[in-house]
Design an enzyme around this catalytic site. Structure first.
Site, PDB file in Angstrom:
ATOM      1  N   GLU A  13       0.181 -15.693   8.628  1.00 51.12           N
ATOM      2  CA  GLU A  13      -0.596 -14.476   8.817  1.00 51.12           C
ATOM      3  C   GLU A  13      -1.522 -14.561  10.040  1.00 51.12           C
ATOM      4  O   GLU A  13      -1.996 -13.530  10.525  1.00 51.12           O
ATOM      5  CB  GLU A  13      -1.401 -14.179   7.544  1.00 51.12           C
ATOM      6  CG  GLU A  13      -0.486 -13.780   6.386  1.00 51.12           C
ATOM      7  CD  GLU A  13      -1.180 -13.748   5.035  1.00 51.12           C
ATOM      8  OE1 GLU A  13      -0.779 -12.936   4.187  1.00 51.12           O
ATOM      9  OE2 GLU A  13      -2.108 -14.548   4.794  1.00 51.12           O
ATOM     10  N   GLY A  79       1.850  -6.912  -2.173  1.00 46.86           N
ATOM     11  CA  GLY A  79       2.880  -6.257  -2.973  1.00 46.86           C
ATOM     12  C   GLY A  79       2.535  -4.789  -3.154  1.00 46.86           C
ATOM     13  O   GLY A  79       1.376  -4.446  -3.418  1.00 46.86           O
ATOM     14  N   ILE A 156       1.879 -11.195  -8.401  1.00 50.08           N
ATOM     15  CA  ILE A 156       2.423 -10.227  -9.365  1.00 50.08           C
ATOM     16  C   ILE A 156       3.933 -10.075  -9.130  1.00 50.08           C
ATOM     17  O   ILE A 156       4.372  -9.597  -8.086  1.00 50.08           O
ATOM     18  CB  ILE A 156       1.714  -8.855  -9.244  1.00 50.08           C
ATOM     19  CG1 ILE A 156       0.186  -9.020  -9.316  1.00 50.08           C
ATOM     20  CG2 ILE A 156       2.229  -7.897 -10.319  1.00 50.08           C
ATOM     21  CD1 ILE A 156      -0.354  -9.661 -10.570  1.00 50.08           C
ATOM     22  N   MET A 176      -4.156 -11.358  -3.043  1.00 50.05           N
ATOM     23  CA  MET A 176      -4.930 -12.399  -3.709  1.00 50.05           C
ATOM     24  C   MET A 176      -6.247 -12.769  -3.011  1.00 50.05           C
ATOM     25  O   MET A 176      -6.858 -13.771  -3.389  1.00 50.05           O
ATOM     26  CB  MET A 176      -4.050 -13.660  -3.869  1.00 50.05           C
ATOM     27  CG  MET A 176      -2.817 -13.402  -4.724  1.00 50.05           C
ATOM     28  SD  MET A 176      -1.712 -14.823  -4.866  1.00 50.05           S
ATOM     29  CE  MET A 176      -2.710 -15.945  -5.826  1.00 50.05           C
ATOM     30  N   GLU A 177      -6.662 -11.980  -2.011  1.00 48.47           N
ATOM     31  CA  GLU A 177      -7.899 -12.343  -1.292  1.00 48.47           C
ATOM     32  C   GLU A 177      -8.814 -11.165  -0.963  1.00 48.47           C
ATOM     33  O   GLU A 177     -10.042 -11.331  -0.882  1.00 48.47           O
ATOM     34  CB  GLU A 177      -7.585 -13.053   0.051  1.00 48.47           C
ATOM     35  CG  GLU A 177      -6.893 -14.382  -0.065  1.00 48.47           C
ATOM     36  CD  GLU A 177      -5.371 -14.253  -0.217  1.00 48.47           C
ATOM     37  OE1 GLU A 177      -4.839 -13.176   0.139  1.00 48.47           O
ATOM     38  OE2 GLU A 177      -4.740 -15.197  -0.696  1.00 48.47           O
ATOM     39  N   ASP A 200       6.747  -7.045  -0.600  1.00 45.82           N
ATOM     40  CA  ASP A 200       7.524  -6.965  -1.847  1.00 45.82           C
ATOM     41  C   ASP A 200       6.945  -5.841  -2.704  1.00 45.82           C
ATOM     42  O   ASP A 200       5.928  -5.259  -2.361  1.00 45.82           O
ATOM     43  CB  ASP A 200       7.454  -8.303  -2.609  1.00 45.82           C
ATOM     44  CG  ASP A 200       6.022  -8.688  -2.941  1.00 45.82           C
ATOM     45  OD1 ASP A 200       5.414  -9.429  -2.147  1.00 45.82           O
ATOM     46  OD2 ASP A 200       5.478  -8.206  -3.951  1.00 45.82           O
TER      47      ASP A 200
HETATM   48  N1  ADE Z   1       0.992 -10.997  -1.779  1.00 49.57           N
HETATM   49  C1  ADE Z   1       2.182 -10.501  -1.406  1.00 49.57           C
HETATM   50  N2  ADE Z   1       2.872 -10.032  -2.469  1.00 49.57           N
HETATM   51  C2  ADE Z   1       2.059 -10.239  -3.550  1.00 49.57           C
HETATM   52  C3  ADE Z   1       2.208  -9.998  -4.925  1.00 49.57           C
HETATM   53  N3  ADE Z   1       3.317  -9.440  -5.417  1.00 49.57           N
HETATM   54  N4  ADE Z   1       1.185 -10.344  -5.749  1.00 49.57           N
HETATM   55  C4  ADE Z   1       0.067 -10.915  -5.247  1.00 49.57           C
HETATM   56  N5  ADE Z   1      -0.122 -11.177  -3.958  1.00 49.57           N
HETATM   57  C5  ADE Z   1       0.869 -10.840  -3.092  1.00 49.57           C
END
Ligand code: ADE
Length: 232
Positions: A13, A79, A156, A176-177, A200
């Site tokens: 990143e 996501g 997730i 997640m951040e 995703d």
């Molecule tokens: N970062 C990228 N995809 C993610 C997901 N599905 N859950 C949490 N963090 C992510």
């Protein structure tokens, strides 16, 4: 004087931005390498925080305390939580919250950290508007969305978990951040924005899609950050 802190959780990143910057100083704190220098004519500090909310919060606090940043941008992948937001598209935060905080037993709404006075930490409106505008110029083949980003210490990849997050919070994407960067920036009164490209769909296909698309998605987000820097 403007000085922009740029945080990415993972190497992919921030790699490209680091390779393009003119580095004047390297400083290690909390096992993180902070690179000071110039990128696209702008004074920046670029750092890889590591994954998850604790790493990201630590990193943000260090940027505020040690590097006197005037703005914070978080770049990375996420996501999607909406059918219309596809892999490769970009979400720019209006605000961010912790989807894994639950103190309802004492009357707080799901997601609210007690005694913070707000459920979601508001992103800087000017940074948000600038990122959306720049995205239309830089990444012409994808769509850009402006909305809430939700974060937790979980990847997730289960439709049921995703659906619960969607029904509890009106999130556009999950990662997640972001919320902990937002949280720390809010407490330090530093304007911030989170920019995330979709890797995703945060459901049962995520395990397959994520490794396939993370690199291209991260590049979309980083290209946007680089482009917007002189206009901050
Ligand atoms: N970062 C990228 N995809 C993610 C997901 N599905 N859950 C949490 N963090 C992510």
């Amino acid at each position: 004087m403007k000085r922009v802190g740029i945080i990415g959780a993972m190497a992919l990143e921030v790699e490209e931005l680091k390779s393009k910057m003119e580095i004047t100083r390297k400083e290690e704190r909390a096992s993180m390498e902070f690179l000071e220098g110039m990128l696209n004519g702008t004074d920046v500090v670029i750092v890889q925080s590591g994954i998850g909310k604790v790493n990201a919060a630590l990193c943000t606090q260090i940027l505020c305390d040690m590097f006197d940043v005037t703005h914070i941008i978080n770049t990375g992948v996420a996501g999607s939580l909406k059918n219309e937001i596809n892999i490769g598209d970009i979400v720019v935060s209006t605000d961010a919250l912790h989807h894994d905080v639950d103190v309802r037993v004492f009357g707080y709404p799901l997601g609210e950290v007690p005694q913070m006075g707000c459920l979601a930490f508001p992103a800087d409106e000017k940074l948000n508007a600038l990122a959306v505008e720049c995205c239309k110029e830089v990444n012409k083949d994808i769509s850009v969305y402006s909305g809430r980003i939700v974060s937790g210490d979980q990847f997730i990849s289960d439709k049921q978990v995703k659906d619960n997050i969607i029904s509890n919070f009106d999130g556009f994407c999950v990662e997640m951040e972001g919320a902990s960067i937002a949280h720390a920036a809010y407490l330090n009164h530093v304007p911030f924005v989170i920019i995330r490209a979709i890797s995703d769909k945060a459901d049962d296909s995520a395990e397959m899609d994520y490794p396939t698309f993370e690199k291209a998605a991260a590049a979309h987000s980083a290209a946007l950050v680089e482009h917007m820097l002189p206009m901050i």
